[in-house]
Scaffold this active site. Sequence first.
Site, short mmCIF file in Angstrom:
data_model
loop_
_atom_site.label_atom_id
_atom_site.label_comp_id
_atom_site.label_asym_id
_atom_site.label_seq_id
_atom_site.Cartn_x
_atom_site.Cartn_y
_atom_site.Cartn_z
N GLU A 116 -2.39 8.67 21.86
CA GLU A 116 -3.48 9.32 21.13
C GLU A 116 -3.09 9.61 19.69
O GLU A 116 -3.93 9.54 18.79
CB GLU A 116 -3.90 10.61 21.87
N SER B 196 -2.42 7.99 34.30
CA SER B 196 -3.27 8.56 35.35
C SER B 196 -2.54 8.73 36.68
O SER B 196 -2.99 8.30 37.73
CB SER B 196 -4.53 7.70 35.55
N ASN C 33 1.59 17.13 30.17
CA ASN C 33 1.06 17.15 28.80
C ASN C 33 -0.35 17.73 28.86
O ASN C 33 -1.28 17.05 29.28
CB ASN C 33 1.06 15.73 28.23
N HIS D 142 2.82 9.54 21.20
CA HIS D 142 1.81 9.43 22.25
C HIS D 142 0.69 8.51 21.78
O HIS D 142 0.36 8.46 20.59
CB HIS D 142 1.23 10.81 22.60
N LYS E 33 -2.36 18.51 26.50
CA LYS E 33 -3.24 18.04 25.42
C LYS E 33 -4.02 19.24 24.83
O LYS E 33 -3.49 20.33 24.76
CB LYS E 33 -4.13 16.90 25.93
N GLU F 205 3.20 4.29 28.88
CA GLU F 205 1.82 4.68 29.14
C GLU F 205 0.89 3.52 28.74
O GLU F 205 0.63 3.31 27.57
CB GLU F 205 1.46 5.96 28.38
N GLY G 230 -6.72 8.53 31.22
CA GLY G 230 -8.00 9.22 31.21
C GLY G 230 -9.18 8.33 31.57
O GLY G 230 -10.32 8.73 31.44
#
Length: 250
Positions: free
Chosen positions: A97, A212, A9, A95, A11, A167, A173
């Site tokens: 985010e 990660s 991904n 996701h 991003k 996730e 991150g």
Amino acid sequence: MRQKLVAGNWKLNGSKASIESLMGGILAGLEGMDNVAVAVCPPYVYIPMTQTLVAGSRIGLGSQDIADQDAGAFTGEVSGAMLKEFGCDYAIVGHSERRAIYGEQDADTARKFAAARKYGLKPILCVGETLEEREAGITEAVVARQLDAVIALEGVEALTDGVIAYEPVWAIGTGKTASPQQAQDVHAFIRGKLATLNAAVAAKVQILYGGSVKGANAAELFAMPDIDGGLIGGASLDANEFLAICKAGN
């Protein structure tokens, strides 16, 4: 035996030059890794370019999101039909985010899952808890709620048309990673929950880990019985790092 899948991904990252270099490195390095499925998910504007770069290879192409509508007055949205026209195989939905930054709700994610399936795209359904939720001991309740929204709309059998990605939001991150056992515990919970509804679906569905993952920890994570690969963020932007993860899945 479920095949491992490693999906990158990207991003909000990339340029024409960097993507050409990245894909050149990945394509060259993947030779001989026939036992692992690989996909990349560029920003929308780079999907046509990436489609050309992966043509003739076995690398799958995905989008980072998908509209829950087919067409119409939805400024900024991209439909499943559009993605399919440019060779997409996958679409990431839900996701963390999208949920945290843009306010996407479980019902929105479920509709996007349905939209991807409608156009023959394989949705990568992201589920996972925040640090606060983990510390409150409600990880399983949160993940169950996120899964239930999709199951209520599409039925549990629909999950065999997609992929689930666990996730832990606190490990994206941040440099923090769930231990292989922590990750395995949630993967086992997901598979166990599905097994109570349909054992065949539970046995077949790929569940990726998306917190990660790096070349250094991929082999240990992928050795867990219920971890079927990874949804890779930052490490997917480095050809050598991404290839090391693919090698662990191979």
